[in-house]
Design a protein around this motif. Sequence first.
Motif, short mmCIF file in Angstrom:
data_model
loop_
_atom_site.label_atom_id
_atom_site.label_comp_id
_atom_site.label_asym_id
_atom_site.label_seq_id
_atom_site.Cartn_x
_atom_site.Cartn_y
_atom_site.Cartn_z
N VAL A 49 2.03 10.06 -4.77
CA VAL A 49 1.74 8.79 -5.43
C VAL A 49 1.12 7.87 -4.38
O VAL A 49 1.76 7.57 -3.37
N ALA A 50 -0.11 7.44 -4.63
CA ALA A 50 -0.83 6.66 -3.62
C ALA A 50 -1.38 5.37 -4.23
O ALA A 50 -2.43 5.37 -4.87
N PRO A 51 -0.67 4.27 -4.07
CA PRO A 51 -1.15 3.00 -4.60
C PRO A 51 -2.20 2.36 -3.69
O PRO A 51 -2.27 2.65 -2.49
N THR A 52 -3.02 1.52 -4.28
CA THR A 52 -3.90 0.64 -3.51
C THR A 52 -3.15 -0.66 -3.29
O THR A 52 -2.73 -1.31 -4.27
N HIS A 53 -2.95 -1.05 -2.05
CA HIS A 53 -2.21 -2.28 -1.79
C HIS A 53 -2.94 -3.48 -2.41
O HIS A 53 -4.18 -3.55 -2.40
N PRO A 54 -2.20 -4.43 -2.94
CA PRO A 54 -2.82 -5.62 -3.51
C PRO A 54 -3.74 -6.33 -2.51
O PRO A 54 -3.35 -6.57 -1.36
N GLY A 55 -4.96 -6.60 -2.94
CA GLY A 55 -5.93 -7.26 -2.08
C GLY A 55 -6.94 -6.32 -1.45
O GLY A 55 -7.94 -6.75 -0.89
N ARG A 61 -4.61 -10.05 -4.96
CA ARG A 61 -3.39 -10.18 -4.17
C ARG A 61 -2.65 -11.42 -4.63
O ARG A 61 -3.12 -12.54 -4.44
N PRO A 62 -1.48 -11.25 -5.26
CA PRO A 62 -0.71 -12.42 -5.67
C PRO A 62 -0.36 -13.30 -4.47
O PRO A 62 -0.18 -12.80 -3.36
N GLY A 63 -0.25 -14.58 -4.70
CA GLY A 63 0.09 -15.50 -3.62
C GLY A 63 1.45 -15.25 -3.01
O GLY A 63 1.73 -15.69 -1.89
N SER A 64 2.30 -14.50 -3.72
CA SER A 64 3.64 -14.19 -3.21
C SER A 64 3.62 -13.09 -2.16
O SER A 64 4.64 -12.85 -1.49
N ILE A 65 2.49 -12.40 -2.00
CA ILE A 65 2.40 -11.30 -1.03
C ILE A 65 1.58 -11.77 0.16
O ILE A 65 0.35 -11.85 0.11
N THR A 66 2.28 -12.09 1.23
CA THR A 66 1.61 -12.62 2.42
C THR A 66 2.00 -11.89 3.70
O THR A 66 1.67 -12.34 4.79
N SER A 67 2.71 -10.77 3.56
CA SER A 67 3.16 -10.05 4.75
C SER A 67 3.44 -8.59 4.41
O SER A 67 3.55 -8.22 3.24
N VAL A 180 -4.30 -11.59 6.49
CA VAL A 180 -3.19 -12.32 5.87
C VAL A 180 -1.90 -11.52 5.95
O VAL A 180 -0.85 -12.04 6.35
N VAL A 181 -1.98 -10.25 5.56
CA VAL A 181 -0.78 -9.43 5.42
C VAL A 181 -0.23 -8.95 6.77
O VAL A 181 0.99 -8.99 7.00
N ALA A 182 -1.11 -8.49 7.64
CA ALA A 182 -0.68 -7.92 8.91
C ALA A 182 -0.71 -8.93 10.06
O ALA A 182 -0.03 -8.75 11.07
N GLY A 183 -1.53 -9.97 9.92
CA GLY A 183 -1.67 -10.95 10.99
C GLY A 183 -2.61 -10.46 12.07
O GLY A 183 -2.95 -9.27 12.15
N ARG A 184 -3.06 -11.38 12.89
CA ARG A 184 -4.02 -11.04 13.95
C ARG A 184 -3.47 -9.97 14.90
O ARG A 184 -4.18 -9.09 15.35
N SER A 185 -2.17 -10.04 15.17
CA SER A 185 -1.57 -9.10 16.12
C SER A 185 -1.19 -7.78 15.48
O SER A 185 -0.84 -6.83 16.18
#
Length: 259
Positions: A49-55, A61-67, A180-185
Amino acid sequence: MNTVSLPADLPVVQAGDPASRTALVLHGGGGPQTVAPLVGHLAAFMHAVAPTHPGWDGTPRPGSITSVADLAAGYLARLLDHGERDVVLVGSSIGGWIALEMAARAAHDERYAGLIGAVIDIDGVGAVVEGEPAADFFALDARGLAEAAWHDPERGYRDPALLTDEQRAVQQANGRTMAVVAGRSMSDPTLLGRLGAVDVAALVVWGESDRIVTPAYGRAVADAVPGARFIEIRGAGHLPHLEAPDATWAAIDPFLSRS
């Protein structure tokens, strides 16, 4: 533990026998096409099962998913809702980070008892390892990315001038989502210290030529997970399942047969 809902219409590729053990295949920054060989291989004996991550790839990408933590919480909730048990998490790059985050969270929450059966981290980012910083992905141009991520840079290089407008737009949108999700680092300073809680079988697979996150980085991640095994893949970089698939399967398959 926070609960995050993933979009109901999230694109998901499913392959193999639905009655077989489930492998949740989690892609990295390059998008779902980068894990297609993993899905194809695992489908021969598992339900992949292989989903495409939101965004990614044009998905919202819902605003609730930021990390990454939000993605991990969302995937755990979805597996639970679907009545899954003994799932194998297989993650590449950022997907490896998501998989480890899921395993660490599940170990601390009785709601998820028995949900996760094993985890395979393939050149996963996410940890902070002293002396082994991850490459600054966002500072790399196409040539620099190929040189950092591939054993054979010419094989991995995509000339930006040859991309269609649509491909360029998708690539740029994926990059914005990853920022947004992973951050610069592309890391969480708490992750490495939390991996000691992981209580399922774990395999860490690494390309010997990976310069996004080095094999020494990968060994440190494996050392942080109780009982984890580390296998280095020759002739491969950040995506060993693309550059050296046979060697990657030779590492993964025995682990799955025992786990």
